[in-house]
Design a protein around this motif. Structure first.
Motif, PDB file in Angstrom:
ATOM      1  N   GLY A  38       0.800  -1.209   0.000  1.00  0.00           N
ATOM      2  CA  GLY A  38       0.000   0.000   0.000  1.00  0.00           C
ATOM      3  C   GLY A  38       0.835   1.261   0.000  1.00  0.00           C
ATOM      4  N   ILE A  39       0.142   2.374  -0.131  1.00  0.00           N
ATOM      5  CA  ILE A  39       0.753   3.696  -0.156  1.00  0.00           C
ATOM      6  C   ILE A  39      -0.183   4.659   0.563  1.00  0.00           C
ATOM      7  CG2 ILE A  39      -0.288   4.317  -2.381  1.00  0.00           C
ATOM      8  CD1 ILE A  39       2.351   5.733  -3.070  1.00  0.00           C
ATOM      9  N   ALA A  40       0.402   5.649   1.210  1.00  0.00           N
ATOM     10  CA  ALA A  40      -0.384   6.719   1.840  1.00  0.00           C
ATOM     11  C   ALA A  40       0.266   8.039   1.455  1.00  0.00           C
ATOM     12  CB  ALA A  40      -0.407   6.551   3.358  1.00  0.00           C
ATOM     13  N   MET A  41      -0.530   9.049   1.187  1.00  0.00           N
ATOM     14  CA  MET A  41      -0.012  10.335   0.732  1.00  0.00           C
ATOM     15  C   MET A  41      -0.587  11.450   1.584  1.00  0.00           C
ATOM     16  SD  MET A  41      -1.277  13.080  -1.105  1.00  0.00           S
ATOM     17  CE  MET A  41      -0.509  14.538  -1.735  1.00  0.00           C
ATOM     18  N   GLY A  42       0.279  12.421   1.918  1.00  0.00           N
ATOM     19  CA  GLY A  42      -0.160  13.568   2.692  1.00  0.00           C
ATOM     20  C   GLY A  42       0.506  14.848   2.232  1.00  0.00           C
ATOM     21  N   ASP A  43       0.094  15.930   2.834  1.00  0.00           N
ATOM     22  CA  ASP A  43       0.613  17.255   2.494  1.00  0.00           C
ATOM     23  C   ASP A  43       2.102  17.368   2.793  1.00  0.00           C
ATOM     24  OD1 ASP A  43      -1.859  18.101   1.654  1.00  0.00           O
ATOM     25  OD2 ASP A  43      -2.411  19.007   3.557  1.00  0.00           O
ATOM     26  N   PRO A  44       2.758  18.390   2.248  1.00  0.00           N
ATOM     27  CA  PRO A  44       4.192  18.568   2.499  1.00  0.00           C
ATOM     28  C   PRO A  44       4.503  18.765   3.979  1.00  0.00           C
ATOM     29  CG  PRO A  44       3.507  19.897   0.624  1.00  0.00           C
ATOM     30  CD  PRO A  44       2.254  19.362   1.271  1.00  0.00           C
ATOM     31  N   ALA A  45       5.575  18.124   4.417  1.00  0.00           N
ATOM     32  CA  ALA A  45       6.070  18.260   5.788  1.00  0.00           C
ATOM     33  C   ALA A  45       7.563  17.953   5.787  1.00  0.00           C
ATOM     34  CB  ALA A  45       5.340  17.311   6.729  1.00  0.00           C
ATOM     35  N   GLU A  46       8.256  18.479   6.768  1.00  0.00           N
ATOM     36  CA  GLU A  46       9.687  18.207   6.921  1.00  0.00           C
ATOM     37  C   GLU A  46       9.885  16.754   7.330  1.00  0.00           C
ATOM     38  OE1 GLU A  46      10.957  20.898   9.946  1.00  0.00           O
ATOM     39  OE2 GLU A  46      10.610  22.679   8.723  1.00  0.00           O
ATOM     40  N   SER A  47      11.131  16.310   7.282  1.00  0.00           N
ATOM     41  CA  SER A  47      11.485  15.005   7.832  1.00  0.00           C
ATOM     42  C   SER A  47      12.689  15.189   8.740  1.00  0.00           C
ATOM     43  CB  SER A  47      11.817  14.011   6.710  1.00  0.00           C
ATOM     44  OG  SER A  47      13.079  14.302   6.150  1.00  0.00           O
ATOM     45  N   ASP A  48      13.096  14.115   9.405  1.00  0.00           N
ATOM     46  CA  ASP A  48      14.260  14.178  10.289  1.00  0.00           C
ATOM     47  C   ASP A  48      15.533  14.541   9.530  1.00  0.00           C
ATOM     48  OD1 ASP A  48      12.669  13.492  12.404  1.00  0.00           O
ATOM     49  OD2 ASP A  48      13.198  11.366  12.331  1.00  0.00           O
ATOM     50  N   THR A  49      15.585  14.185   8.252  1.00  0.00           N
ATOM     51  CA  THR A  49      16.801  14.424   7.469  1.00  0.00           C
ATOM     52  C   THR A  49      16.648  15.502   6.405  1.00  0.00           C
ATOM     53  OG1 THR A  49      16.182  12.676   5.925  1.00  0.00           O
ATOM     54  CG2 THR A  49      17.577  12.054   7.801  1.00  0.00           C
ATOM     55  N   HIS A  50      15.444  16.058   6.254  1.00  0.00           N
ATOM     56  CA  HIS A  50      15.192  17.025   5.194  1.00  0.00           C
ATOM     57  C   HIS A  50      14.367  18.186   5.760  1.00  0.00           C
ATOM     58  CE1 HIS A  50      14.038  18.619   1.277  1.00  0.00           C
ATOM     59  NE2 HIS A  50      14.894  17.774   0.718  1.00  0.00           N
ATOM     60  N   PRO A  51      14.986  19.351   5.999  1.00  0.00           N
ATOM     61  CA  PRO A  51      14.275  20.458   6.647  1.00  0.00           C
ATOM     62  C   PRO A  51      13.258  21.176   5.754  1.00  0.00           C
ATOM     63  CG  PRO A  51      16.487  21.140   6.072  1.00  0.00           C
ATOM     64  CD  PRO A  51      16.391  19.673   5.744  1.00  0.00           C
ATOM     65  N   THR A  52      13.348  20.995   4.434  1.00  0.00           N
ATOM     66  CA  THR A  52      12.395  21.627   3.525  1.00  0.00           C
ATOM     67  C   THR A  52      11.199  20.695   3.347  1.00  0.00           C
ATOM     68  OG1 THR A  52      14.212  22.691   2.355  1.00  0.00           O
ATOM     69  CG2 THR A  52      12.092  22.590   1.221  1.00  0.00           C
ATOM     70  N   PRO A  53       9.973  21.182   3.559  1.00  0.00           N
ATOM     71  CA  PRO A  53       8.800  20.309   3.435  1.00  0.00           C
ATOM     72  C   PRO A  53       8.670  19.696   2.036  1.00  0.00           C
ATOM     73  CG  PRO A  53       8.214  22.351   4.539  1.00  0.00           C
ATOM     74  CD  PRO A  53       9.610  22.537   4.002  1.00  0.00           C
ATOM     75  N   PHE A  54       8.302  18.418   2.004  1.00  0.00           N
ATOM     76  CA  PHE A  54       7.986  17.724   0.758  1.00  0.00           C
ATOM     77  C   PHE A  54       6.812  16.801   1.033  1.00  0.00           C
ATOM     78  CE2 PHE A  54      11.108  15.196   2.988  1.00  0.00           C
ATOM     79  CZ  PHE A  54      10.808  13.868   2.725  1.00  0.00           C
ATOM     80  N   PHE A  55       6.098  16.424  -0.046  1.00  0.00           N
ATOM     81  CA  PHE A  55       4.904  15.606   0.138  1.00  0.00           C
ATOM     82  C   PHE A  55       5.228  14.356   0.949  1.00  0.00           C
ATOM     83  CE2 PHE A  55       3.373  18.034  -3.535  1.00  0.00           C
ATOM     84  CZ  PHE A  55       2.134  18.409  -3.043  1.00  0.00           C
ATOM     85  N   GLU A  56       4.386  14.080   1.926  1.00  0.00           N
ATOM     86  CA  GLU A  56       4.543  12.869   2.732  1.00  0.00           C
ATOM     87  C   GLU A  56       3.933  11.705   1.954  1.00  0.00           C
ATOM     88  OE1 GLU A  56       4.512  12.888   7.201  1.00  0.00           O
ATOM     89  OE2 GLU A  56       3.120  14.518   6.782  1.00  0.00           O
ATOM     90  N   ILE A  57       4.788  10.839   1.465  1.00  0.00           N
ATOM     91  CA  ILE A  57       4.349   9.641   0.767  1.00  0.00           C
ATOM     92  C   ILE A  57       5.046   8.468   1.447  1.00  0.00           C
ATOM     93  CG2 ILE A  57       4.262   8.398  -1.420  1.00  0.00           C
ATOM     94  CD1 ILE A  57       4.424  11.130  -2.834  1.00  0.00           C
ATOM     95  N   TYR A  58       4.248   7.516   1.908  1.00  0.00           N
ATOM     96  CA  TYR A  58       4.759   6.354   2.620  1.00  0.00           C
ATOM     97  C   TYR A  58       4.344   5.089   1.882  1.00  0.00           C
ATOM     98  CZ  TYR A  58       5.377   9.617   6.505  1.00  0.00           C
ATOM     99  OH  TYR A  58       5.760  10.668   7.290  1.00  0.00           O
ATOM    100  N   LYS A  59       5.176   4.055   1.974  1.00  0.00           N
ATOM    101  CA  LYS A  59       4.887   2.758   1.381  1.00  0.00           C
ATOM    102  C   LYS A  59       4.947   1.685   2.455  1.00  0.00           C
ATOM    103  CE  LYS A  59       7.165   1.755  -2.271  1.00  0.00           C
ATOM    104  NZ  LYS A  59       8.208   1.523  -3.268  1.00  0.00           N
ATOM    105  N   THR A  60       4.174   0.631   2.248  1.00  0.00           N
ATOM    106  CA  THR A  60       4.217  -0.542   3.125  1.00  0.00           C
ATOM    107  C   THR A  60       4.153  -1.789   2.265  1.00  0.00           C
ATOM    108  OG1 THR A  60       3.199  -1.678   5.013  1.00  0.00           O
ATOM    109  CG2 THR A  60       1.699  -0.576   3.495  1.00  0.00           C
ATOM    110  N   ASP A  61       4.817  -2.844   2.720  1.00  0.00           N
ATOM    111  CA  ASP A  61       4.723  -4.127   2.028  1.00  0.00           C
ATOM    112  C   ASP A  61       4.350  -5.254   2.991  1.00  0.00           C
ATOM    113  OD1 ASP A  61       7.076  -4.509   3.439  1.00  0.00           O
ATOM    114  OD2 ASP A  61       8.346  -4.679   1.666  1.00  0.00           O
ATOM    115  N   ASP A  62       3.854  -4.858   4.173  1.00  0.00           N
ATOM    116  CA  ASP A  62       3.463  -5.865   5.165  1.00  0.00           C
ATOM    117  C   ASP A  62       2.071  -5.579   5.753  1.00  0.00           C
ATOM    118  OD1 ASP A  62       3.966  -3.692   6.807  1.00  0.00           O
ATOM    119  OD2 ASP A  62       5.609  -4.634   7.896  1.00  0.00           O
ATOM    120  N   GLY A  63       1.167  -5.138   4.891  1.00  0.00           N
ATOM    121  CA  GLY A  63      -0.211  -4.926   5.334  1.00  0.00           C
ATOM    122  C   GLY A  63      -0.411  -3.709   6.205  1.00  0.00           C
TER     123      GLY A  63
END
Length: 169
Positions: free
Chosen positions: A99-124
């Motif tokens: 699956g995949i989930a998508m959200g609005d731009p946000a920073e990450s621990d390693t990237h201070p400039t916000p970018f779209f939050e897109i996550y992937k899963t392969d274990d349900g």
């Protein structure tokens, strides 16, 4: 309650309706998604398994999964979509594992400039990994996702966005 042009109805669950006979009869249920919830989408992969995404009035984001046709739901993915600017726009599963989930731009621990939050899963949905910012086009100023505005064809995912600078009127 009205907030930023959206109407929110005070309740503690989302209500859904489904059919299992091509629309002849319908049954309903609820998804326990926090105080005054707002649904982004529901994505079923079988008669028994589905995921739902949304948030509550305090902007706590949720991905919920059912494995019994909606009788019970469990919350998944509590690490993502936690920035004040975060908002989950959709969750999509191709099958029971991927699956995949998508959200609005946000920073990450390693990237201070916000970018779209897109996550992937392969274990349900048990574990999610954020897609690296280098693999996602940078958002335009004031660009955000739009709840449930997406389409999937095979492995291709398209999602719509809004540019709020166009609405500053």
């Amino acid at each position: 309650v009205m907030s930023d042009g959206y109407y929110w109805v005070a309740m503690d669950s989302l209500i859904f309706t489904k059919t299992s006979d091509g629309g002849e009869t319908w049954t309903g249920g609820t998804i326990p998604m926090g105080p005054e919830p707002f649904a982004s989408n529901i994505c079923p992969v079988s008669a028994d398994m589905a995921w739902a995404s949304g948030l509550d009035f305090d902007y706590v984001n949720y991905i919920m999964r059912t494995t019994d046709g909606g009788q019970t739901w469990e919350r998944q993915f509590e690490e993502g979509f936690v920035a004040a600017t975060s908002y989950i726009n959709f969750v999509h599963f191709w099958d029971e594992q991927n699956g995949i989930a998508m959200g609005d731009p946000a920073e990450s621990d390693t990237h201070p400039t916000p970018f779209f939050e897109i996550y992937k899963t392969d274990d349900g949905g048990e574990n999610w990994t954020r897609v690296d910012s280098a693999n996602i086009p940078a958002p335009l100023p004031d660009e955000y996702g739009n709840a449930n505005i997406y389409d999937v064809v095979g492995d291709h995912v398209w999602f719509g966005t809004l540019n709020f600078s166009d609405y500053s009127g």
